[in-house]
Design an enzyme around this catalytic site. Structure first.
Site, PDB file in Angstrom:
ATOM      1  N   GLU A 199      21.067 100.483  15.488  1.00  0.00           N
ATOM      2  CA  GLU A 199      20.246 100.385  16.700  1.00  0.00           C
ATOM      3  C   GLU A 199      18.960 101.157  16.478  1.00  0.00           C
ATOM      4  O   GLU A 199      18.970 102.199  15.814  1.00  0.00           O
ATOM      5  CB  GLU A 199      20.952 101.005  17.913  1.00  0.00           C
ATOM      6  CG  GLU A 199      22.026 100.142  18.505  1.00  0.00           C
ATOM      7  CD  GLU A 199      23.403 100.661  18.135  1.00  0.00           C
ATOM      8  OE1 GLU A 199      23.484 101.781  17.609  1.00  0.00           O
ATOM      9  OE2 GLU A 199      24.386  99.930  18.355  1.00  0.00           O
TER      10      GLU A 199
ATOM     11  N   TYR B 105      12.926  98.927   8.313  1.00  0.00           N
ATOM     12  CA  TYR B 105      14.207  98.232   8.106  1.00  0.00           C
ATOM     13  C   TYR B 105      13.994  96.768   7.715  1.00  0.00           C
ATOM     14  O   TYR B 105      14.761  96.218   6.912  1.00  0.00           O
ATOM     15  CB  TYR B 105      15.075  98.341   9.362  1.00  0.00           C
ATOM     16  CG  TYR B 105      15.630  99.736   9.598  1.00  0.00           C
ATOM     17  CD1 TYR B 105      16.465 100.329   8.651  1.00  0.00           C
ATOM     18  CD2 TYR B 105      15.335 100.454  10.750  1.00  0.00           C
ATOM     19  CE1 TYR B 105      16.979 101.598   8.853  1.00  0.00           C
ATOM     20  CE2 TYR B 105      15.846 101.724  10.957  1.00  0.00           C
ATOM     21  CZ  TYR B 105      16.668 102.300  10.002  1.00  0.00           C
ATOM     22  OH  TYR B 105      17.181 103.553  10.195  1.00  0.00           O
TER      23      TYR B 105
HETATM   24  C1  LIG Z   1      11.158 105.667   9.874  1.00  0.00           C
HETATM   25  C2  LIG Z   1      11.118 106.776   8.809  1.00  0.00           C
HETATM   26  C3  LIG Z   1      12.556 107.170   8.465  1.00  0.00           C
HETATM   27  C4  LIG Z   1      10.394 106.229   7.560  1.00  0.00           C
HETATM   28  O1  LIG Z   1      10.431 107.242   6.556  1.00  0.00           O
HETATM   29  P1  LIG Z   1       9.423 107.227   5.296  1.00  0.00           P
HETATM   30  O2  LIG Z   1      10.028 108.086   4.234  1.00  0.00           O
HETATM   31  O3  LIG Z   1       8.072 107.560   5.756  1.00  0.00           O
HETATM   32  O4  LIG Z   1       9.502 105.686   4.897  1.00  0.00           O
HETATM   33  P2  LIG Z   1       9.061 105.019   3.491  1.00  0.00           P
HETATM   34  O5  LIG Z   1       7.944 105.810   2.862  1.00  0.00           O
HETATM   35  O6  LIG Z   1      10.274 104.802   2.671  1.00  0.00           O
HETATM   36  O7  LIG Z   1       8.465 103.616   4.032  1.00  0.00           O
HETATM   37  C5  LIG Z   1       8.897 102.373   3.552  1.00  0.00           C
HETATM   38  C6  LIG Z   1       8.179 101.280   4.302  1.00  0.00           C
HETATM   39  O8  LIG Z   1       8.477 101.331   5.701  1.00  0.00           O
HETATM   40  C7  LIG Z   1       7.292 100.956   6.468  1.00  0.00           C
HETATM   41  N1  LIG Z   1       6.729 102.150   7.147  1.00  0.00           N
HETATM   42  C8  LIG Z   1       7.215 103.402   7.116  1.00  0.00           C
HETATM   43  N2  LIG Z   1       6.432 104.220   7.847  1.00  0.00           N
HETATM   44  C9  LIG Z   1       5.429 103.450   8.346  1.00  0.00           C
HETATM   45  C10 LIG Z   1       4.302 103.710   9.166  1.00  0.00           C
HETATM   46  N3  LIG Z   1       4.040 104.957   9.635  1.00  0.00           N
HETATM   47  N4  LIG Z   1       3.491 102.692   9.491  1.00  0.00           N
HETATM   48  C11 LIG Z   1       3.730 101.433   9.026  1.00  0.00           C
HETATM   49  N5  LIG Z   1       4.769 101.128   8.218  1.00  0.00           N
HETATM   50  C12 LIG Z   1       5.617 102.115   7.891  1.00  0.00           C
HETATM   51  C13 LIG Z   1       6.272 100.495   5.428  1.00  0.00           C
HETATM   52  O9  LIG Z   1       6.533  99.117   5.191  1.00  0.00           O
HETATM   53  C14 LIG Z   1       6.665 101.349   4.221  1.00  0.00           C
HETATM   54  O10 LIG Z   1       6.244 100.818   2.995  1.00  0.00           O
HETATM   55  P3  LIG Z   1       4.731 101.089   2.470  1.00  0.00           P
HETATM   56  O11 LIG Z   1       4.503 102.570   2.579  1.00  0.00           O
HETATM   57  O12 LIG Z   1       4.767 100.561   1.047  1.00  0.00           O
HETATM   58  O13 LIG Z   1       3.825 100.295   3.378  1.00  0.00           O
HETATM   59  C15 LIG Z   1      10.318 108.016   9.316  1.00  0.00           C
HETATM   60  O14 LIG Z   1       9.088 107.596   9.849  1.00  0.00           O
HETATM   61  C16 LIG Z   1      11.040 108.854  10.345  1.00  0.00           C
HETATM   62  O15 LIG Z   1      11.788 109.775  10.023  1.00  0.00           O
HETATM   63  N6  LIG Z   1      10.815 108.561  11.650  1.00  0.00           N
HETATM   64  C17 LIG Z   1      11.460 109.327  12.736  1.00  0.00           C
HETATM   65  C18 LIG Z   1      12.932 109.040  12.816  1.00  0.00           C
HETATM   66  C19 LIG Z   1      13.196 107.554  13.039  1.00  0.00           C
HETATM   67  O16 LIG Z   1      12.555 106.918  13.869  1.00  0.00           O
HETATM   68  N7  LIG Z   1      14.165 107.009  12.280  1.00  0.00           N
HETATM   69  C20 LIG Z   1      14.494 105.589  12.357  1.00  0.00           C
HETATM   70  C21 LIG Z   1      15.434 105.277  13.447  1.00  0.00           C
HETATM   71  S1  LIG Z   1      17.072 105.804  13.029  1.00  0.00           S
END
Ligand SMILES: CC(C)(COP(=O)(O)OP(=O)(O)OC[C@H]1O[C@@H](n2cnc3c(N)ncnc32)[C@H](O)[C@@H]1OP(=O)(O)O)[C@@H](O)C(=O)NCCC(=O)NCCS
Length: 149
Positions: free
Chosen positions: A105, A117
């Site tokens: 979710e 995702y």
């Molecule tokens: C969502 C989250 C886990 C992503 O972590 P991250 O380590 O920054 O993610 P990644 O670097 O592996 O990103 C992979 C891809 O996801 C997408 N993405 C991640 N962050 C993004 C952003 N700020 N804006 C747009 N796309 C994004 C992109 O497609 C990215 O690939 P790219 O950098 O080549 O464009 C992080 O933002 C987070 O901790 N958010 C708060 C908690 C949360 O909402 N968790 C998810 C719900 S459980």
């Protein structure tokens, strides 16, 4: 800087609770993580850089289904593929355990998490109304039913 990915252990609990508070408006408590350590069906990976816990992700595995509980990365270390590496490890574990489908979710306003995702083949299949609080919000239910990313 080298990042290690390992299973969640008791020693990580202080840091994971701190990270959780930075990443979510309704963070999981220490007790919840302690329970996860006792849960045979739970699989948690943490990302550690020079002793600092900068990310984690978890999944429950029940029969042939996986449920991602959370994926979170410290705000200062985002967009460096840390969450991707964590999710890859969760999906590899799912595959190893003959899991056929993985679900989760996510807040419907959490566009960047949804984009994240989607990159791994998750797609929306349903909603849960008013699933979240602080603020009140619907959840999107995402599924991944193939491991051919
Ligand atoms: C969502 C989250 C886990 C992503 O972590 P991250 O380590 O920054 O993610 P990644 O670097 O592996 O990103 C992979 C891809 O996801 C997408 N993405 C991640 N962050 C993004 C952003 N700020 N804006 C747009 N796309 C994004 C992109 O497609 C990215 O690939 P790219 O950098 O080549 O464009 C992080 O933002 C987070 O901790 N958010 C708060 C908690 C949360 O909402 N968790 C998810 C719900 S459980």
């Amino acid at each position: 800087m080298e990042i290690e990915f390992k299973r969640l252990e008791k020693d990580h609990l202080d840091q994971i609770v701190t990270l959780e508070g930075l990443c979510f408006s309704t963070p999981w408590t220490r007790k919840m993580f302690e329970e996860e350590l006792q849960n045979d069906r739970a699989f948690y990976i943490v990302a550690i850089m020079e002793g600092l816990l900068i990310g984690y992700g978890g999944m429950w595995m029940v029969l042939d289904e996986g449920q991602i509980t959370n994926v979170a990365v410290h705000p200062a270390y985002r967009r460096q593929k840390i969450a991707s590496k964590i999710l890859e490890r969760l999906l590899a574990k799912a595959k190893e355990n003959a899991i056929e489908a993985v679900t989760l979710e996510v807040r419907k306003s959490n566009l960047l998490a949804i984009l994240f995702y989607q990159r791994f083949g998750f797609y929306k299949e349903g909603e849960r109304k008013q699933y979240y609080s602080k603020p009140n919000e619907d959840a999107w239910i995402l599924w991944k039913k193939t491991f051919l990313t």
